[in-house]
Design an enzyme around this catalytic site. Structure first.
Site, PDB file in Angstrom:
ATOM      1  N   LYS A   8       0.833  -1.225   0.000  1.00 28.70           N
ATOM      2  CA  LYS A   8       0.000   0.000   0.000  1.00 28.70           C
ATOM      3  C   LYS A   8       0.855   1.257   0.000  1.00 28.70           C
ATOM      4  CE  LYS A   8      -1.955   1.664   3.713  1.00 28.70           C
ATOM      5  NZ  LYS A   8      -2.758   1.819   4.955  1.00 28.70           N
ATOM      6  N   ASP A   9       2.137   1.135   0.395  1.00 31.25           N
ATOM      7  CA  ASP A   9       3.012   2.313   0.429  1.00 31.25           C
ATOM      8  C   ASP A   9       3.760   2.524  -0.887  1.00 31.25           C
ATOM      9  OD1 ASP A   9       2.242   2.749   3.020  1.00 31.25           O
ATOM     10  OD2 ASP A   9       3.949   1.691   3.897  1.00 31.25           O
ATOM     11  N   ARG A  32      -8.204   8.838   2.884  1.00 27.77           N
ATOM     12  CA  ARG A  32      -9.151   7.790   2.501  1.00 27.77           C
ATOM     13  C   ARG A  32     -10.029   7.381   3.680  1.00 27.77           C
ATOM     14  NH1 ARG A  32      -9.088   2.644   3.679  1.00 27.77           N
ATOM     15  NH2 ARG A  32      -6.967   2.832   4.510  1.00 27.77           N
ATOM     16  N   ARG A  33      -9.444   7.196   4.845  1.00 25.56           N
ATOM     17  CA  ARG A  33     -10.223   6.776   6.018  1.00 25.56           C
ATOM     18  C   ARG A  33     -11.143   7.908   6.493  1.00 25.56           C
ATOM     19  NH1 ARG A  33      -4.821   3.868   8.450  1.00 25.56           N
ATOM     20  NH2 ARG A  33      -5.189   1.825   7.501  1.00 25.56           N
ATOM     21  N   ARG A  63       0.163  10.679  13.625  1.00 24.77           N
ATOM     22  CA  ARG A  63       1.292  10.193  12.839  1.00 24.77           C
ATOM     23  C   ARG A  63       2.117   9.223  13.667  1.00 24.77           C
ATOM     24  NH1 ARG A  63       4.215  12.448   9.029  1.00 24.77           N
ATOM     25  NH2 ARG A  63       4.893  10.265   8.897  1.00 24.77           N
ATOM     26  N   ARG A 110       1.279   5.215  17.354  1.00 25.79           N
ATOM     27  CA  ARG A 110      -0.131   5.581  17.179  1.00 25.79           C
ATOM     28  C   ARG A 110      -1.007   4.962  18.268  1.00 25.79           C
ATOM     29  NH1 ARG A 110      -1.936   4.336  11.341  1.00 25.79           N
ATOM     30  NH2 ARG A 110       0.082   3.437  10.894  1.00 25.79           N
ATOM     31  N   CYS A 124      -0.571   8.380  -2.501  1.00 27.42           N
ATOM     32  CA  CYS A 124      -0.805   7.816  -1.173  1.00 27.42           C
ATOM     33  C   CYS A 124      -1.968   8.529  -0.483  1.00 27.42           C
ATOM     34  CB  CYS A 124       0.461   7.945  -0.320  1.00 27.42           C
ATOM     35  SG  CYS A 124       1.664   6.697  -0.769  1.00 27.42           S
TER      36      CYS A 124
END
Ligand SMILES: NCc1[nH]cc(CCC(=O)O)c1CC(=O)O
Length: 341
Positions: free
Chosen positions: A87-88, A140-141, A158, A164, A255
């Site tokens: 995903k990165d 996106r979230r 972050r 987190r 991203c």
């Protein structure tokens, strides 16, 4: 006398130095070593821009923040393979680099983790009162959750997974949204309160392109490495992720764009088919374009065509307008804000 296929040699593996990245690299080496006992694997870890800058909101850091510096070491032959969270990885790679393999996917879903301050008071997002603070740095979230939970307040959070979780517990957050894959790989599965995928009540979130899968990057034409990686390749996942990446590439996303996807392999009329779902949601959650397609896909080229077709269809139904509005904010030099405050 050892043959060339079994003569010992060393493979240098590049990775970020976060605990999750190192764990993921360990998993890849375990699989490669089992298939190639004569090979010595060396781990070469480094901090990338995204690791060093733990304060700037992700949308301001642009593409390649997790990958560019590692790719430079690949091209300079300091390393032979890079293990990425897929995903990165930007959907277009630097000249001379190729995505050689995609591994078996860990759970790709986004999940809710509640702050330990609440000691189990909440079970699902819908339990939270209006004004509750949810930590995420993902456009996106945040976009998808604003659409479904307009009463929540979103604030940047972050850092790597441990950071987190700690911030969620101590910095005034009520919950945070994180990938199940990272939690499960780091043995934090017990923190998962709710799965947010499209088939779970109260969910409806489509995950990031490539979420849960690992992408192994090598130099273009490096047949020895491409052959070596076959031991960790999961072909159904690779085909599905190529379709997902094609959606993102077609919409020229990066991203930090509000594009969600979900893929699954289904049986229709006795034929195995790929179901591809996607969504594009405006930052305020008030506009969204959703779509899906299910078709027989047997190779990477067909997967990319499927993703491109669906993305182009939704672009014409309003998705491009949503993305153009977001790009206009960026082009005006304004940092895309995830946070409400
Ligand atoms: N840079 C964020 C990132 N990159 C990969 C993962 C999780 C592991 C994965 O999706 O494979 C995460 C954490 C998150 O999204 O919450």
């Amino acid at each position: 006398m050892a043959s060339s296929e079994t003569a010992p040699y060393t493979v240098k593996i590049g990775t970020r130095r976060s605990a999750l990245a190192l764990r993921q690299t360990e998993l890849v080496i375990e699989a490669l070593q089992a298939a190639h006992p004569h090979v010595k694997f060396e781990v070469h870890a480094m901090a990338t821009m995204g690791d060093r800058d733990q304060t700037t909101p992700l949308p301001a850091l642009g593409k390649g923040l997790w990958t560019t510096e590692l790719e430079a070491r690949l091209l300079s032959r300091e390393v032979d393979i890079i293990v990425h969270s897929l995903k990165d990885m930007p959907t277009t790679l630097p000249a001379g680099c190729v995505l050689g393999c995609v591994t078996r996917r860990e759970d790709p879903r986004d999940v809710v983790v509640f702050s330990q301050r609440h000691a189990g008071r909440y079970k699902v997002l819908a339990d939270l009162p209006a004004g509750a603070v949810v930590g995420t740095s993902s456009v996106r979230r945040a976009s998808q959750l604003r659409r479904r939970y307009p009463g929540l307040v979103f604030r940047d959070i972050r850092g790597n997974i441990e950071t987190r979780l700690s911030k969620c517990d101590t910095d005034g957050f009520d919950a945070t949204i994180i990938a199940a894959a990272g939690l499960l790989r780091m043995d934090y599965g017990h923190r998962i309160a709710q799965y947010l995928d499209s088939s779970t009540e109260g969910g409806g979130l489509l995950h990031a392109v490539g979420q849960g899968a690992l992408g192994l990057e090598v130099r273009e034409g490096d047949e020895r490495m491409l052959q070596l990686l076959k031991a960790t390749e999961d072909t159904p996942t690779m085909i599905a992720c190529f379709a997902e990446r094609s959606v993102m590439r077609t919409l020229e996303g990066g991203c930090s764009v509000p594009i969600g996807v979900e893929t699954s392999w289904v049986e229709e009329d006795g034929t195995k088919k790929l179901r591809l779902r996607m969504t594009v949601v405006s930052l305020d959650g008030k506009e969204a374009v959703d779509g899906e397609n299910t078709e027989k896909v047997t190779d990477l080229a067909q997967a990319e065509h499927m993703g491109k077709e669906l993305a182009q269809k939704l672009a014409g139904l309003g998705a491009q307008k949503i993305l153009d509005q977001i790009n206009a904010v960026r082009d005006a030099g304004t940092t895309l804000k995830v946070s409400d405050s």
